[in-house]
Design a protein around this motif. Structure first.
Motif, mmCIF file in Angstrom:
data_model
loop_
_atom_site.group_PDB
_atom_site.id
_atom_site.type_symbol
_atom_site.label_atom_id
_atom_site.label_comp_id
_atom_site.label_asym_id
_atom_site.label_seq_id
_atom_site.Cartn_x
_atom_site.Cartn_y
_atom_site.Cartn_z
ATOM 1 N N UNK A 94 -3.313 -8.728 3.565
ATOM 2 C CA UNK A 94 -3.139 -9.815 4.531
ATOM 3 C C UNK A 94 -1.752 -10.439 4.408
ATOM 4 N N UNK A 95 -1.318 -10.697 3.200
ATOM 5 C CA UNK A 95 -0.026 -11.352 2.974
ATOM 6 C C UNK A 95 1.160 -10.442 3.301
ATOM 7 N N UNK A 96 1.014 -9.153 3.055
ATOM 8 C CA UNK A 96 2.144 -8.235 3.227
ATOM 9 C C UNK A 96 2.189 -7.576 4.603
ATOM 10 N N UNK A 97 1.076 -7.639 5.325
ATOM 11 C CA UNK A 97 1.033 -6.978 6.619
ATOM 12 C C UNK A 97 0.750 -5.488 6.524
ATOM 13 N N UNK A 98 0.449 -5.013 5.325
ATOM 14 C CA UNK A 98 0.068 -3.619 5.129
ATOM 15 C C UNK A 98 -1.443 -3.507 5.275
ATOM 16 N N UNK A 99 -1.919 -2.323 5.588
ATOM 17 C CA UNK A 99 -3.367 -2.152 5.717
ATOM 18 C C UNK A 99 -4.015 -2.098 4.334
ATOM 19 N N UNK A 100 -5.288 -2.479 4.302
ATOM 20 C CA UNK A 100 -6.038 -2.386 3.053
ATOM 21 C C UNK A 100 -6.099 -0.951 2.574
ATOM 22 N N UNK A 101 -6.220 -0.033 3.495
ATOM 23 C CA UNK A 101 -6.285 1.386 3.144
ATOM 24 C C UNK A 101 -5.011 1.832 2.447
ATOM 25 N N UNK A 102 -3.872 1.403 2.964
ATOM 26 C CA UNK A 102 -2.591 1.770 2.349
ATOM 27 C C UNK A 102 -2.529 1.281 0.916
#
Length: 64
Positions: free
Chosen positions: A30-38
């Motif tokens: 959420x904080x980084x804008x990356x997906x949880x999957x990544x």
């Protein structure tokens, strides 16, 4: 001259910062804008993340 990033050191550092803040993979995503999957793949499958992915996740864990 470009600095070479040791992926294992970066992964360990991100995990350390997450533990210090009691962050979950969800929170880092959420904080980084990356997906949880990544992020899950970085830690659970030992995938080697790209340098931009590492920078993005480390920037957001280091800010706080």
């Amino acid at each position: 001259m470009k600095q070479v990033v040791n992926i294992l050191d970066a992964r360990e550092r991100i995990q350390q910062l997450m533990q210090e803040r009691n962050w979950t993979i969800y929170r880092l995503a959420k904080e980084s804008g990356l997906s949880q999957t990544t992020i899950s793949n970085i830690f659970k499958r030992n995938n080697e993340p790209s340098i931009p992915t590492l920078k993005r996740s480390e920037e957001h864990t280091s800010e706080l």
